[in-house]
Design an enzyme around this catalytic site. Sequence first.
Site, mmCIF file in Angstrom:
data_model
loop_
_atom_site.group_PDB
_atom_site.id
_atom_site.type_symbol
_atom_site.label_atom_id
_atom_site.label_comp_id
_atom_site.label_asym_id
_atom_site.label_seq_id
_atom_site.Cartn_x
_atom_site.Cartn_y
_atom_site.Cartn_z
ATOM 1 N N GLU A 63 0.810 -1.221 0.000
ATOM 2 C CA GLU A 63 0.000 0.000 0.000
ATOM 3 C C GLU A 63 0.845 1.273 0.000
ATOM 4 O O GLU A 63 0.652 2.175 0.800
ATOM 5 C CB GLU A 63 -0.952 -0.045 1.214
ATOM 6 N N ASN A 94 2.024 -5.327 -3.056
ATOM 7 C CA ASN A 94 0.663 -5.655 -2.656
ATOM 8 C C ASN A 94 -0.116 -4.379 -2.380
ATOM 9 O O ASN A 94 0.372 -3.482 -1.694
ATOM 10 C CB ASN A 94 0.711 -6.523 -1.380
ATOM 11 N N HIS A 136 -10.342 -6.237 -1.620
ATOM 12 C CA HIS A 136 -11.320 -5.870 -0.586
ATOM 13 C C HIS A 136 -12.475 -5.125 -1.258
ATOM 14 O O HIS A 136 -12.315 -3.988 -1.707
ATOM 15 C CB HIS A 136 -10.674 -4.963 0.468
ATOM 16 N N GLU A 152 -6.168 -10.682 -0.645
ATOM 17 C CA GLU A 152 -6.903 -10.345 0.586
ATOM 18 C C GLU A 152 -8.410 -10.241 0.326
ATOM 19 O O GLU A 152 -9.084 -9.349 0.762
ATOM 20 C CB GLU A 152 -6.399 -9.024 1.182
ATOM 21 N N ASP A 163 -12.230 -10.144 0.266
ATOM 22 C CA ASP A 163 -13.474 -10.249 1.011
ATOM 23 C C ASP A 163 -14.460 -9.283 0.362
ATOM 24 O O ASP A 163 -14.080 -8.389 -0.388
ATOM 25 C CB ASP A 163 -13.320 -10.011 2.518
#
Length: 397
Positions: free
Chosen positions: A171, A217, A258, A289, A291
């Site tokens: 990030e 990432n 996400h 990651e 979701d």
Amino acid sequence: MRLRRLVLISAVAVALGATLNAGAVAANGGQSDPSAQSLRTLAARHNLAIGTAVNMDALDDANDPKYRQLVASQFSTVTAENVMKWEVLEPTQGTYNWGPADELVAFAQKNHQKVRGHVLVWHNQLPAWLTDGVANGTISNTQLRDLLKKHITDVVKHFKGKIWQWDVVNEAASDPWDSPPAIHLKGFWAEHLGAGYIADAFRWARAADPNALLFYNDYNLEAFSDKGPSDKTFFVYNMIKQLRAQGVPVDGLGSQGHLGTQYGNYDTFQVKDALDAFSDLKLAVALTEVDARSQMTAGVLANDSNEINPRLQASAYNYSVLLQACLLNPHCISYTVWGFDDKHSWVPTWFTNPPEGLATLYDESYQPKKAYRMVQSDLLFAGPPFVLPRIPQTPRR
Ligand code: G3I
């Protein structure tokens, strides 16, 4: 006489049941019930690793064996949700707390799982001694760079040979809602060390473990927007392209995934286009990651099925879009969810106003949700000519 008749009837019933079952198995080519196939078994058909972030408190909870059982049975790769972060590994300068991370690595080895190391350089979850030292001037920028090199070297060497993919830098890019809206490098490390810390981090990680795959990432990389100054995906694409041109050892791109069902999000081909652009740079790609959360409206909280059902189905759709795009790109080597059950998801803690949740594959009682069944069926139905086995990535020199 009666007992003998009962025994005979029972024997006939058992034989009939076995025959019917055999018939059912034969009907689908000798395979057992597909809905009983684990995600890791179905993903292995595509040479895809499917994983989850692991909450070590939950894994260690003797009163909750189901968590541990599902991590082992459903997933072929695991990511340390928190225990490989700097604040956990080195809470006091020079004193390393390897225990919880070593436990996860041992668990993975026992269960024939690969490990994603998360995360070597991030502006969050840094130890207070580091950030306080920088803030009060006792740690200069030169000393900070030396400390970063030592951290990366110590950590990567400690886990040498045990980590499949490292999230080296996490990030680093801003978001369109930041100021200025034009995407730029943000956060603690860029502020104190400048842009060069990214290349440094990858080179130091490569030197410490030549065989680990080194990833950048980030979130909100699922698709390109207009490829203008506020297009984060395009910014990261160009950043990695430039790093590779300079010979920086970047092996992979982690697209976190996400998502929220309240947003428009994407279709499979928009996500495929983004993954393809990164793999065209000779990178491996991974969903790291995943979701898909929903707003916990009053109706959802009141258990109103009219409010819950659309959200569960929209969440399932989002999981499917990301997985289908990954399956379509043979350089997409892993698909990791950020926690697999609603009970341990980070979402409710982080999204409170308005509250959000329902983000994962299993509900609070470890019952598979629509999203689990969607992932299972995508893995089941995928195949040639458009879905081919993954092509393993090797470290790029
Ligand atoms: O372990 C301490 C505990 O001792 C203390 O009592 C408690 C209360 O302060 O905090 C506990 O630490 C928390 C930690 O999770 C472990 O539960 C931290 O406060 C909390 O900030 C931390 O949240 C993590 C978050 O990253 C931090 O930004 C989430 O679990 C984790 O899921 C989340 O993961 C990130 C990825 O690393 C990077 N991508 C985004 C993703 C979601 O934010």
